[in-house]
Scaffold this motif. Structure first.
Motif, PDB file in Angstrom:
ATOM      1  N   LEU A 181     -47.178  89.174   1.192  1.00 32.81           N
ATOM      2  CA  LEU A 181     -45.842  88.379   1.657  1.00 32.81           C
ATOM      3  C   LEU A 181     -44.530  88.791   0.916  1.00 32.81           C
ATOM      4  N   GLY A 182     -44.865  89.364  -0.344  1.00 34.58           N
ATOM      5  CA  GLY A 182     -43.814  89.852  -1.335  1.00 34.58           C
ATOM      6  C   GLY A 182     -43.197  91.076  -0.639  1.00 34.58           C
ATOM      7  N   MET A 183     -44.276  92.089   0.166  1.00 33.96           N
ATOM      8  CA  MET A 183     -43.912  93.082   0.616  1.00 33.96           C
ATOM      9  C   MET A 183     -43.277  92.888   1.935  1.00 33.96           C
ATOM     10  N   THR A 205     -32.803 100.378  -0.374  1.00 33.57           N
ATOM     11  CA  THR A 205     -33.571 101.225  -0.010  1.00 33.57           C
ATOM     12  C   THR A 205     -34.660 101.641  -0.940  1.00 33.57           C
ATOM     13  N   GLU A 206     -34.257 101.542  -2.300  1.00 31.62           N
ATOM     14  CA  GLU A 206     -35.213 101.845  -3.408  1.00 31.62           C
ATOM     15  C   GLU A 206     -36.345 100.705  -3.333  1.00 31.62           C
ATOM     16  N   LEU A 207     -35.911  99.437  -3.042  1.00 33.59           N
ATOM     17  CA  LEU A 207     -36.819  98.526  -2.992  1.00 33.59           C
ATOM     18  C   LEU A 207     -37.771  98.633  -1.884  1.00 33.59           C
ATOM     19  N   SER A 235     -44.913 102.056  -1.220  1.00 31.55           N
ATOM     20  CA  SER A 235     -45.765 102.583  -1.874  1.00 31.55           C
ATOM     21  C   SER A 235     -46.944 101.529  -2.516  1.00 31.55           C
ATOM     22  N   LEU A 236     -46.160 100.331  -2.490  1.00 32.75           N
ATOM     23  CA  LEU A 236     -47.408  99.275  -2.853  1.00 32.75           C
ATOM     24  C   LEU A 236     -48.357  99.050  -1.531  1.00 32.75           C
ATOM     25  N   THR A 237     -47.465  98.965  -0.666  1.00 30.95           N
ATOM     26  CA  THR A 237     -48.536  98.997   0.651  1.00 30.95           C
ATOM     27  C   THR A 237     -49.657 100.025   0.621  1.00 30.95           C
ATOM     28  N   SER A 238     -49.482 101.204   0.265  1.00 33.11           N
ATOM     29  CA  SER A 238     -50.199 102.024   0.280  1.00 33.11           C
ATOM     30  C   SER A 238     -51.328 101.868  -0.899  1.00 33.11           C
ATOM     31  N   LYS A 239     -50.970 101.304  -1.964  1.00 29.16           N
ATOM     32  CA  LYS A 239     -51.988 101.261  -3.089  1.00 29.16           C
ATOM     33  C   LYS A 239     -52.930 100.237  -2.688  1.00 29.16           C
TER      34      LYS A 239
END
Length: 234
Positions: free
Chosen positions: A81-83, A92-94, A100-104
């Protein structure tokens, strides 16, 4: 039917562990066989663990279920949900950090902890995935307590039905969640996309182990189908 909805429908069809012919899926979805071939090429290229070939058939070899690993289901849901929120931000940085977090997270979202290259097909906008989150606390609670739910559901063909279901497990498909359950209306196991549930309430009625209508039984059924695959012919 939108292509994204058709891809979801194809996954729903092949996740039973059986071998499915492209022409049968094409007839069911009212499109050409060539279109179905292209859809399977897209899903495979996106990393969905589908095996098969043209003229032989296709199946989903490895169901993508949430495992009891380092993250609890609730923790994974909270991160997802945070993503959703961050990915829609203008920063853009966020957005890069969210990707990246999605991939992990995707690396722990399959049954055995391994992920094919490019897994997590991005055919759904995050806004679509966000729709179903309001029902997740109620569904989670019902799974834990074995309480029957009454849901109002709209199919991919835009048919609305009301069903009483026995919720058994949530599954995560890369931005889209489904609920595996026993459906009293169909008297069989069914999976429903949570973002297509328009209403969901508790019934105050509970289910037990009768008739083997539990998630373990569902997995046993899938495993039997997989074991029989070498003997199956189109």
């Amino acid at each position: 039917m939108r292509r994204s909805d058709r891809l979801s429908e194809i996954i729903e069809i092949v996740q039973d562990g059986r071998l499915h012919l492209a022409r049968d899926i094409a007839d069911r979805l009212e499109v050409s066989v060539r279109t179905i071939y292209r859809d399977f090429d897209t899903l495979v290229a996106s990393g969905i663990p589908i095996e098969g070939e043209r003229g032989v058939g296709y199946m989903l070899r490895e169901p993508v279920f949430l495992p009891p690993m380092n993250l609890s289901l609730t923790e994974l849901e909270a991160l997802h949900l945070g993503m959703v929120i961050v990915s829609e931000a203008a920063d853009t940085e966020l957005q890069t950090a969210a990707a990246s977090l999605t991939s992990k997270i995707n690396k722990v979202a399959t049954a055995n902890g391994t992920v094919p290259k490019n897994w997590g097909f991005g055919v759904y906008p995050f806004a679509q995935a966000k729709i179903g989150f309001e029902h997740m606390p109620r569904i989670r609670s019902a799974i834990r307590s074995k309480e029957k739910l009454e849901i109002a559901y709209q199919s991919l063909g835009h048919q609305s039905t009301t069903r009483v279901v026995w919720p058994l497990q949530n599954a995560y498909w890369g931005r889209v969640w489904t609920m595996t359950c026993w459906c009293e209306r169909r008297d069989d196991f069914r999976s429903f996309r949570i973002d297509r549930i328009s209403d969901c309430h508790r019934t105050g009625r509970y289910f037990d182990d009768e008739g083997g209508k539990l998630f373990a039984r569902y997995l046993d059924t899938v495993n039997v189908d997989l074991a029989q695959l070498p003997q199956r012919r189109p």
